[in-house]
Design a protein around this motif. Sequence first.
Motif, PDB file in Angstrom:
ATOM      1  N   ASP A  30       0.824  -1.212   0.000  1.00 28.12           N
ATOM      2  CA  ASP A  30       0.000   0.000   0.000  1.00 28.12           C
ATOM      3  C   ASP A  30       0.858   1.262   0.000  1.00 28.12           C
ATOM      4  O   ASP A  30       0.468   2.284  -0.572  1.00 28.12           O
ATOM      5  CB  ASP A  30      -0.913  -0.001   1.218  1.00 28.12           C
ATOM      6  N   VAL A  83      -8.069 -14.383   2.635  1.00 27.49           N
ATOM      7  CA  VAL A  83      -7.147 -14.356   1.500  1.00 27.49           C
ATOM      8  C   VAL A  83      -7.852 -13.764   0.283  1.00 27.49           C
ATOM      9  O   VAL A  83      -7.285 -12.955  -0.458  1.00 27.49           O
ATOM     10  CB  VAL A  83      -6.623 -15.776   1.198  1.00 27.49           C
ATOM     11  N   PRO A 127      -8.174  -2.144   2.719  1.00 27.60           N
ATOM     12  CA  PRO A 127      -6.990  -2.996   2.920  1.00 27.60           C
ATOM     13  C   PRO A 127      -7.328  -4.243   3.734  1.00 27.60           C
ATOM     14  O   PRO A 127      -7.833  -4.146   4.848  1.00 27.60           O
ATOM     15  CB  PRO A 127      -6.021  -2.082   3.691  1.00 27.60           C
ATOM     16  N   GLY A 128      -7.096  -5.400   3.124  1.00 25.14           N
ATOM     17  CA  GLY A 128      -7.412  -6.645   3.821  1.00 25.14           C
ATOM     18  C   GLY A 128      -8.859  -7.033   3.722  1.00 25.14           C
ATOM     19  O   GLY A 128      -9.219  -8.181   3.958  1.00 25.14           O
ATOM     20  N   CYS A 129      -9.724  -6.070   3.361  1.00 30.17           N
ATOM     21  CA  CYS A 129     -11.165  -6.279   3.267  1.00 30.17           C
ATOM     22  C   CYS A 129     -11.685  -7.019   4.490  1.00 30.17           C
ATOM     23  O   CYS A 129     -11.602  -6.529   5.599  1.00 30.17           O
ATOM     24  CB  CYS A 129     -11.516  -6.997   1.967  1.00 30.17           C
ATOM     25  N   SER A 174      -8.067 -10.054   0.627  1.00 34.44           N
ATOM     26  CA  SER A 174      -6.775  -9.422   0.390  1.00 34.44           C
ATOM     27  C   SER A 174      -6.498  -9.280  -1.104  1.00 34.44           C
ATOM     28  O   SER A 174      -6.014  -8.233  -1.562  1.00 34.44           O
ATOM     29  CB  SER A 174      -5.666 -10.234   1.060  1.00 34.44           C
ATOM     30  N   TRP A 175      -6.827 -10.324  -1.879  1.00 32.96           N
ATOM     31  CA  TRP A 175      -6.591 -10.241  -3.321  1.00 32.96           C
ATOM     32  C   TRP A 175      -7.590  -9.319  -4.018  1.00 32.96           C
ATOM     33  O   TRP A 175      -7.257  -8.683  -5.020  1.00 32.96           O
ATOM     34  CB  TRP A 175      -6.628 -11.644  -3.941  1.00 32.96           C
ATOM     35  N   TRP A 192      -8.572  -6.553  -2.756  1.00 40.09           N
ATOM     36  CA  TRP A 192      -7.955  -5.246  -2.541  1.00 40.09           C
ATOM     37  C   TRP A 192      -6.834  -5.013  -3.552  1.00 40.09           C
ATOM     38  O   TRP A 192      -6.714  -3.928  -4.128  1.00 40.09           O
ATOM     39  CB  TRP A 192      -7.446  -5.154  -1.111  1.00 40.09           C
ATOM     40  N   GLN A 193      -6.010  -6.031  -3.799  1.00 36.23           N
ATOM     41  CA  GLN A 193      -4.936  -5.904  -4.783  1.00 36.23           C
ATOM     42  C   GLN A 193      -5.504  -5.649  -6.184  1.00 36.23           C
ATOM     43  O   GLN A 193      -4.985  -4.816  -6.935  1.00 36.23           O
ATOM     44  CB  GLN A 193      -4.068  -7.175  -4.798  1.00 36.23           C
TER      45      GLN A 193
END
Length: 264
Positions: A9, A142, A136-138, A145-146, A148-149
């Motif tokens: 981030d 897992v 971030p991290g929602c 997290s993806w 968010w990416q």
Amino acid sequence: GDKFAWFRDEEFARQTIAGMNPMSIQLVTEFPIKSKLDEATYGPADSLITAELIEEQIRRVMTAEEARANKKLFMVDYHDLLLPYVHKVRKLDDTTLYGSRTLFFLTDDGTLRPIVIELTRPKSKRKPQWRQVFTPGCDGSVTGSWLWQLAKAHVLAHDAGVHQLVSHWLRTHACTEPYIITANRQLSQMHPIYRLLHPHFRFTMEINAHARELLIEGTFAPGEYSMELSSVAYDQSGDSTWRLCRKTSSGGAWRSEGTMASWS
């Protein structure tokens, strides 16, 4: 170097002020965040980025209104610019598009931290509007997290596209054309201002013509809608920003009305 830096981030935030396009990030001066688009066509004007969501992400160290008042909130906002083109661009091969808003919080150490991304797809004849916020991290999973990416990847794609069409093409190339035309029409070739400007203007019109013909709609992500989108960005910038000059009522002289320094 750190080959995984693009995951982080901190790097995502750094790129908004020191990356490809540092011209889009703005201080949040009004809250709640609202769209100026027609609600009947593009859905509710109110953003899903609420005060409660902001306060949750900044661990309630202050209220959302206090963060705004203390100039702690910054935003990269491509919602109103891109949303009208979502369905058009999605019809092109191998591409997609959303309207996006990305909110950042200025930390005590002077760095920006992304706290929420909102992606929106307007309604169509077959589907209702879709919009969602990502943090971030929602949800801590897992998958979250993806997500968010992936949300960050969409925003970076929007940022690169706006850099190409607005920051570079529109505000560097296209906006100089009125100055070139005016200088050639109004100034003698012996005028000191003309002689100062001529080396900078000499090939610009030719470069722009080739760009319109070969580059912009052939290689930029919005494809055939690229020129149209850059024209809309010009209009959304505001009349006072872009108006070159006007005639005065006494004597017909031309005087400057806008300033290119007011882009941001």
